[in-house]
Design a protein around this motif. Structure first.
Motif, short mmCIF file in Angstrom:
data_model
loop_
_atom_site.label_atom_id
_atom_site.label_comp_id
_atom_site.label_asym_id
_atom_site.label_seq_id
_atom_site.Cartn_x
_atom_site.Cartn_y
_atom_site.Cartn_z
N MET A 15 -10.85 -6.70 70.15
CA MET A 15 -9.27 -6.86 70.09
C MET A 15 -8.65 -6.90 71.66
N SER A 16 -8.89 -5.99 72.11
CA SER A 16 -8.57 -5.68 73.45
C SER A 16 -8.89 -6.70 74.45
N LEU A 17 -9.97 -7.38 74.41
CA LEU A 17 -10.08 -8.58 75.13
C LEU A 17 -9.38 -9.86 74.71
N ILE A 18 -9.45 -10.24 73.50
CA ILE A 18 -8.65 -11.32 73.02
C ILE A 18 -7.42 -11.24 73.02
N MET A 19 -6.54 -10.37 73.19
CA MET A 19 -5.24 -10.30 73.34
C MET A 19 -4.46 -10.62 74.47
N LEU B 122 -20.23 -7.76 64.72
CA LEU B 122 -19.34 -7.98 63.37
C LEU B 122 -18.07 -7.22 63.79
N GLY B 123 -18.04 -6.13 64.35
CA GLY B 123 -16.45 -5.72 64.83
C GLY B 123 -15.68 -6.46 65.50
N ALA B 124 -16.56 -6.99 66.71
CA ALA B 124 -15.75 -7.96 67.61
C ALA B 124 -15.45 -9.31 66.95
N ILE B 125 -16.27 -9.68 65.97
CA ILE B 125 -16.07 -11.01 65.64
C ILE B 125 -14.82 -10.93 64.49
N THR B 126 -14.60 -9.72 63.77
CA THR B 126 -13.50 -9.42 62.75
C THR B 126 -12.26 -9.24 63.52
N ALA B 127 -12.43 -8.73 64.75
CA ALA B 127 -11.24 -8.64 65.45
C ALA B 127 -10.50 -9.97 65.89
N SER B 128 -11.61 -11.17 65.99
CA SER B 128 -11.31 -12.50 66.31
C SER B 128 -10.62 -13.08 65.24
N ILE C 5 -9.01 -11.69 62.54
CA ILE C 5 -7.52 -11.17 62.38
C ILE C 5 -6.54 -11.72 63.53
N PHE C 6 -6.79 -11.69 64.96
CA PHE C 6 -5.93 -11.98 65.89
C PHE C 6 -5.61 -13.55 65.81
N PHE C 7 -6.58 -14.37 65.48
CA PHE C 7 -6.26 -15.88 65.68
C PHE C 7 -5.32 -16.10 64.20
N PHE D 235 -0.67 -18.28 62.03
CA PHE D 235 0.16 -18.40 60.68
C PHE D 235 1.36 -17.32 61.16
N GLY D 236 1.31 -16.41 61.97
CA GLY D 236 2.51 -15.64 62.27
C GLY D 236 3.51 -16.21 63.37
#
Length: 199
Positions: free
Chosen positions: A13-17, A149-155, A157-159, A164-165
């Motif tokens: 999440m920290s990297l993708i944001m 899997l944790g890093a993929i889950t962050a992806s 949720i974020f995208f 859609f937000g």
């Protein structure tokens, strides 16, 4: 196991944001309500593949073959300069701005290809997902899969949240001026990233 998953999620999440070419594209598609699900899925699938490549050891190949990153660097910079120029053109052209109520004739395949290019031609994506996440995953020798899997889950949720937000910002984008400002900012982001790649 849960701790490894949560650490992977936090790092992902920290990297993708960080504001980047891919995120700016998803945001704009979300505002236009155009192929949002498919664009998000392309980003998520790409991130998932890259994260797994890093965790499964591909980061070592990239570290021993830096010319791969060099090729991606120049190809990516060329594409980002071109794509950024298109946004600057839109920002200063009054007749080409899409209002939320208008139809956009862009085809799904074209949007998917642009999204793939913004993702796979950007060396920062490889450095963040393959090299950095791949390197960190070595600390979780017996829980690499959970970390990934944790890093993929962050992806995921974020995208989806970004795509859609974005519609909640639509009241701001009822005027062509707002779209011009957005195009100008996206142009700056694209050119800023392109410049950082070759300087």
């Amino acid at each position: 196991m849960l701790q490894s998953y949560m650490q992977g999620f936090a790092i992902g999440m920290s990297l993708i944001m960080a504001i980047g070419a891919q995120n700016a594209f998803v945001l704009k598609q979300g505002l236009k309500k155009q192929y949002v699900f498919w664009i998000c899925m392309v980003c998520i699938a790409s991130d998932s593949i890259l994260i797994l490549m890093g965790v499964l050891g591909f980061s070592k190949i990239m570290q021993t073959n830096p010319e791969l990153v060099e090729w991606a660097k120049y190809l990516g910079a060329t594409f980002l300069f071109f794509y950024g120029a298109q946004h600057f053109y839109k920002a200063f052209t009054a007749t080409t701005h899409l209002l939320p109520s208008e139809k956009d004739e862009s085809k799904l395949l074209k949007m998917v290809l642009i999204c793939l290019a913004l993702t796979w031609l950007n060396p920062h994506v490889y450095l963040d997902t393959v090299v950095l996440i791949g390197s960190i995953s070595t600390q979780f020798e017996h829980a690499k899969l959970q970390f990934a899997l944790g890093a993929i889950t962050a992806s995921w949720i974020f995208f989806f949240a970004l795509g859609f937000g974005a519609r909640f910002l639509l009241p701001i984008f009822r005027s062509a001026k707002s779209w011009k400002i957005l195009d100008f900012i996206i142009g700056l982001v694209m050119w800023g990233i392109a410049t950082s790649l070759i300087v």
